[in-house]
Design an enzyme around this catalytic site. Sequence first.
Site, PDB file in Angstrom:
ATOM      1  N   CYS A 138     -36.320  -3.222  48.574  1.00  0.00           N
ATOM      2  CA  CYS A 138     -34.987  -3.706  48.957  1.00  0.00           C
ATOM      3  C   CYS A 138     -35.044  -4.371  50.324  1.00  0.00           C
ATOM      4  CB  CYS A 138     -33.985  -2.553  48.967  1.00  0.00           C
ATOM      5  SG  CYS A 138     -32.327  -3.076  49.444  1.00  0.00           S
ATOM      6  N   CYS A 141     -31.945  -3.787  52.493  1.00  0.00           N
ATOM      7  CA  CYS A 141     -31.868  -2.456  53.126  1.00  0.00           C
ATOM      8  C   CYS A 141     -32.858  -2.340  54.281  1.00  0.00           C
ATOM      9  CB  CYS A 141     -32.212  -1.328  52.142  1.00  0.00           C
ATOM     10  SG  CYS A 141     -31.631  -1.536  50.474  1.00  0.00           S
ATOM     11  N   ASP A 142     -34.063  -2.828  54.070  1.00  0.00           N
ATOM     12  CA  ASP A 142     -35.155  -2.479  54.991  1.00  0.00           C
ATOM     13  C   ASP A 142     -35.682  -3.642  55.830  1.00  0.00           C
ATOM     14  OD1 ASP A 142     -35.189   0.101  53.804  1.00  0.00           O
ATOM     15  OD2 ASP A 142     -36.388  -0.659  52.153  1.00  0.00           O
TER      16      ASP A 142
END
Length: 316
Positions: A138, A141-142
């Site tokens: 992701c 997200c990261d």
Amino acid sequence: MERRKLVIVGSGPAGYTAAVYAARANLEPFLYAGFMSGPAGGQLMTTTEVENFPGFPKGIMGPELMDRFREQAERFGTKVVFEDVVSVDLSKRPFVVTGGQTTVAADALIISTGATAKRLDIDGSRDGEFWQKGVTACAVCDGAAPIFRNKPLFVIGGGDSAVEEAVFLTKYASKVYIVHRRDQLRASKIMAERALKHPKIEVLWNSGIDKILGDQVVRSIMLKNFATGEVKQLEAGGVFFAIGHQPNTQFLQGQLLLDAAGYLVVKQGSSATSVDGVFAAGDVQDHVYRQAITAAGSGCMAALDAEKWLSIQGVE
Ligand code: NAP
């Protein structure tokens, strides 16, 4: 068999938000949080810093955010059990929900079991190797984590997600490579053009990653060209899987309408599924947005829809 007005299956942002709303509406929800099927708390449990969940201007660790979701749901009377749901029987009223150890009769049901990002079994990508230490599924997200800054990053996949993630990563990376197994992107034309025209993105056609190497973090990858058989080592700061998601609907065994990819189909603008009294929320019914905040929003919708439906049935 215990009977409940509302059973919620799934413990990500969607399930717990549904539980908060339902519990506050005195529906005394019973929530199956999962056990072996994946981390209770869902995908955020395998994320580090969450910086895009509103209300946390300094960011919050994914697991801590999910602890808070659970605490809030329990505070208003949600019963949370850490079991997987093995099967549901939607042909009866009340519905029957069978977990690993408990079986519950439910007047209404909310399915919020999420989706699992697909991963490839590449050497170096596994848990205990570089998974979550430079290998993730992701980018949104990261991707902003310091380990990815000003490094060459590799996105595996050729669909809209791969392009979207690659474009997102250009904000942080020195260069982004899309590693695609074929010689043509699956992404929509407009997205594909965005990738092909982007000065910081290069597509590596007919290619795959054979191995991920590093020390504490990812340092390089072995890239294989399937057309020529050539293998070369390239410097890398991170590898991002963008090869699609698998919705967690296997336990439903064909009792609810799914789309071709296995996502639950809901009526537009609502959380209602193909069976009256069964509602869906979060990534299990959403392959487009897939964010914690949109999952939470749809969890709220499902709880409100369930509450209204139960009250029409005379269950208060
Ligand atoms: P997808 O469209 O299914 O694409 C998956 C990609 O991963 C494909 O290019 C596929 O290669 C590749 N792949 C799959 N298995 C692989 C394997 N074992 N090894 C190597 N490569 C593999 O998935 P997605 O990109 O996540 O998109 C899912 C849905 O969400 C789509 O409908 C998409 O349009 C939508 N979406 C839309 C947006 C947007 O509009 N902004 C953003 C994200 C997603 P092949 O091409 O060779 O099959």
